[in-house]
Design an enzyme around this catalytic site. Sequence first.
Site, mmCIF file in Angstrom:
data_model
loop_
_atom_site.group_PDB
_atom_site.id
_atom_site.type_symbol
_atom_site.label_atom_id
_atom_site.label_comp_id
_atom_site.label_asym_id
_atom_site.label_seq_id
_atom_site.Cartn_x
_atom_site.Cartn_y
_atom_site.Cartn_z
ATOM 1 N N GLU A 1 -3.461 1.113 -6.422
ATOM 2 C CA GLU A 1 -2.433 0.193 -6.895
ATOM 3 C C GLU A 1 -2.280 0.403 -8.398
ATOM 4 O O GLU A 1 -3.144 1.012 -9.049
ATOM 5 C CB GLU A 1 -2.793 -1.268 -6.584
ATOM 6 C CG GLU A 1 -2.719 -1.643 -5.113
ATOM 7 C CD GLU A 1 -1.322 -1.572 -4.508
ATOM 8 O OE1 GLU A 1 -0.358 -1.268 -5.263
ATOM 9 O OE2 GLU A 1 -1.187 -1.803 -3.299
ATOM 10 N N CYS B 1 0.878 -1.170 0.000
ATOM 11 C CA CYS B 1 0.000 0.000 0.000
ATOM 12 C C CYS B 1 0.912 1.214 0.000
ATOM 13 O O CYS B 1 1.549 1.519 1.009
ATOM 14 C CB CYS B 1 -0.912 -0.006 1.230
ATOM 15 S SG CYS B 1 -1.935 1.481 1.371
#
Length: 248
Positions: free
Chosen positions: A112, A2
């Site tokens: 992402e 992340c």
Amino acid sequence: MCGRFVSTTGPQDLATLFGASRWDPDETLAPSWNVAPTDPVWAVMERLDRESGELARRLRPLRWGLVPSWAKDPGVGARMINARAETVHEKPAFRKAFATRRCLLPADGYYEWVAIPAADGRKAYKQPYFIAPADGTLIAMAGLYEFWRDPTRPDDDPLAWLTTTTVITTQARDDAGRIHDRMPLAIAADDFDAWLDPDHTDPAQLRPLLHTPADGHLAIRPVSTAVNSVRNNGPELLAEAPDAPPLA
């Protein structure tokens, strides 16, 4: 991993949502649609109150990128934005914090990227995707925090202590796994008390509290490549990119 996320909820609403009784109105963070490593982020934690000696739930900003107490300089924090769930209880940088210094990091969702190869005269690039609970709720990302003392500053310097945080990640599941093999872990609302309690120190009892965000019910959409630059920050970053290639 992340590496970027979105955090737009204000401190008063966060304090209400997470049951925080203590937060300093003078500590403010602007809404961010492109939170990046080393940025300040909101964290929920439980600490003993110095005056009353009672455990109090607090909301406060921490710097994203954990700096272990034994680090020689804070620069290592940029490489410790994530802690792997599989090894967080045993890695020297994280094991003490996992036992006694756990926190919640509220997020609207996270980004992402998928590498898109060059084709049809277009250069290779990275296509960002925004991943968030399908019902629009916040993700209470599982985090750890740590204190670092700057030896170059005197004791009365307010900048002598740096408090930093990291996001715990795991193997990605569901559609998120088609974008990246890692994803942040979350803590369910029913487990907030157990996760934040600093007296709850048994790793075997703590690990089952880690969950896939929104029980895997995540909405995923391609968004503008403007997200790729940390200089860009605004709600327009969440607009769907209609020309993005479909996921494999």
